[in-house]
Design a protein around this motif. Structure first.
Motif, PDB file in Angstrom:
ATOM      1  N   LYS A   1     -22.373   7.567 -13.214  1.00  0.00           N
ATOM      2  CA  LYS A   1     -21.886   6.252 -12.833  1.00  0.00           C
ATOM      3  C   LYS A   1     -20.489   6.037 -13.405  1.00  0.00           C
TER       4      LYS A   1
ATOM      5  N   ALA B   1     -19.904  -0.676 -10.211  1.00  0.00           N
ATOM      6  CA  ALA B   1     -19.759   0.747 -10.485  1.00  0.00           C
ATOM      7  C   ALA B   1     -20.186   1.531  -9.257  1.00  0.00           C
TER       8      ALA B   1
ATOM      9  N   ASN C   1     -16.197  -0.330 -19.848  1.00  0.00           N
ATOM     10  CA  ASN C   1     -15.582   0.324 -18.693  1.00  0.00           C
ATOM     11  C   ASN C   1     -15.410   1.812 -18.953  1.00  0.00           C
TER      12      ASN C   1
ATOM     13  N   GLY D   1     -17.479   2.939 -13.733  1.00  0.00           N
ATOM     14  CA  GLY D   1     -17.124   1.549 -13.502  1.00  0.00           C
ATOM     15  C   GLY D   1     -17.436   0.675 -14.689  1.00  0.00           C
TER      16      GLY D   1
END
Length: 471
Positions: free
Chosen positions: A158, A147, A182, A160
């Motif tokens: 963040k 991430a 995700n 990712g």
């Protein structure tokens, strides 16, 4: 009228903010906090970075008690995993940037034909026994991801592959490999004593899957969720009192709200009482893919600690025609019964090693004893035993056209579970921080409750972990 997801999140933010406003006059505005914030103290991307390796060994044995003759009646899986995690620092400046990354790999030491399952490893569909229903696990598996992140003052964002931890959207890490999701995650601690978090996620991987883009779904209703959005706040009122409010929208499935309150009271020197209250409210939302949902679930627990000994009693209740359900991520079964592996977003007191005691109408009670042997001169050793019993489960009112129609056969469900755990962490020497955990569970339920909680079983988990900070 159903609230749309953005209204849900706005209400949750407003509630968390109001909670703080009434509780304290002490607010540190963002502009005033920059000079002394975590970001202002950053040493740099490389300087604050860490590289961590965990060696994890898991042996898992499950003995089913009610299987049909000729079918697989036990699972025996054993594996070794290496979990490598890199966490960068943040670049210096008003806004800092960084990267987090991981690489996980595991090998199967046992779990061949006739003994394999899908608890620990991904199964190998080309090596299945049609007669017994047993599938051999993959010899090895792994995955990597990461991430990007940014930070301003005490606020982080963040994007990712992440491991969010929230009472309404949380991943789980209990076997060889952790779950991931995700999407995007933010956290903020700008206001003193108030921790805010939220996220938006669209896919993930179960702990027994190598699929990076597995579907999100519901653990009991096996209903796909295209995206999940959540937000919440936790506030510390004083050294003895804290609480939180959280809300989530699982697109076209449900709106879920959560509240908790924790109070710690020192009765005398070495004697204290912890009171915990947890409450969930879940209603169908949007297109209601899982059918009609109107569920209230709550628990209250009292934990008395006297020196090395702790005694807990708890009561949990589920009101409504559907079970209390929570996040799942698709594993080896896809969108079929058992295909969504439950995550970590069930914060009710009686959720145990195997059963959640979450059937519609179910009332459950728990007694638990914990021992911290460190206070008796054996540092690093702890012991736990608990017994949970549930009754009065009744799902006859569940929507016959919905995802929980299987509960219609539950009329007078009863179940119980006993768990025993021994945990030891090496305190010094070359093996410092090496830990050993043995967990044993015995579960029994009548025929009605099996549609919600599963078959009778005995289960043993042995987990060994050795963490190494490389830098």
């Amino acid at each position: 009228m159903q609230l749309n997801k953005w209204r849900v999140l706005a209400l949750a933010i407003a509630a968390a903010t109001a909670q703080h406003a009434f509780a304290s006059e002490e607010v540190t505005p963002l502009a005033q906090g920059l000079g002394n914030s975590s970001q202002a103290k950053s040493n740099g991307f490389i300087e604050d970075s860490t590289l961590h390796l965990e060696s994890r060994n898991v042996a898992f044995y499950k003995n089913y008690k009610n299987t049909e003759p000729g079918t697989q009646n036990y699972i025996n899986e054993w594996g070794q995993a290496e979990l490598l995690r890199f966490t960068s620092g943040y670049t210096q400046g008003v806004i800092g940037f960084g990267v987090d990354a991981f690489a996980n790999g595991a090998v199967r030491l046992n779990g061949g034909g006739g003994t394999g399952g899908s608890q620990v490893f991904p199964t190998n569909a080309s090596h299945c026994d049609a007669a017994t229903g047993s599938c051999q696990a993959q010899d090895a598996y792994g995955m990597a991801g990461g991430a990007v992140k940014m930070r301003m003052s005490e606020t982080e964002l963040k994007l990712g592959t992440l491991m969010p931890q929230s009472p309404v959207f949380g991943t789980w890490d209990g076997y060889l490999m952790p779950q991931h999701a995700n999407g995007g995650l933010f956290s903020s601690n700008e206001i003193k004593n108030l921790a805010l978090q939220g996220g938006h996620f669209t896919s993930g991987n179960a702990d027994n899957s190598t699929n990076h883009d597995g579907n999100l779904g519901t653990a009991y209703g096996w209903t796909r969720v295209d995206s999940a959005t959540y937000v919440g706040g936790d506030y510390t009122f004083s050294d003895s009192l804290s609480g939180g409010l959280h809300a989530a929208n699982y697109e076209d499935v449900w709106n879920q709200y959560y509240a908790d309150l924790y109070h710690h009271f020192n009765i005398s020197d070495g004697l204290s009482l912890l009171t915990s209250l947890n409450y969930y409210k879940t209603d169908d939302a949007g297109d209601a893919r899982a059918g009609k949902i109107n569920n209230d679930a709550y628990s209250i627990a009292l934990k008395l600690t006297a020196g090395a000994h702790s005694f807990t009693v708890a009561h949990q209740r589920v009101n409504g025609n559907t079970p209390f359900d929570y996040l799942g991520i698709s594993g080896q079964g896809g969108e079929s019964p058992g295909g969504y592996v439950g995550g970590g977003s069930i914060w009710l007191a009686n959720s145990s090693q195997w059963a959640d005691f979450n059937a519609p109408g179910e009332k459950s009670y728990k007694v638990q004893y914990d021992l911290d042997a460190g206070a008796l001169g054996i540092p690093g050793l702890s012991f736990m035993v608990r017994y949970v019993t549930g009754k009065d489960a009744n799902g006859t009112g569940a929507d016959v056209h919905g995802a929980y129609s299987f509960e219609n056969t539950v009329r007078n469900g009863e179940e119980w579970e006993r768990d025993i755990e021994v945990h030891y962490v090496v305190q010094e020497g070359p093996a410092k921080d090496l830990s050993f955990k043995i967990r044993q569970a015995t579960y029994r339920g009548n025929e009605d409750i099996s549609h919600n909680s599963g078959a009778d079983e005995d289960e043993i988990r042995i987990i060994t972990s050795y963490p190494l900070n490389i830098f």
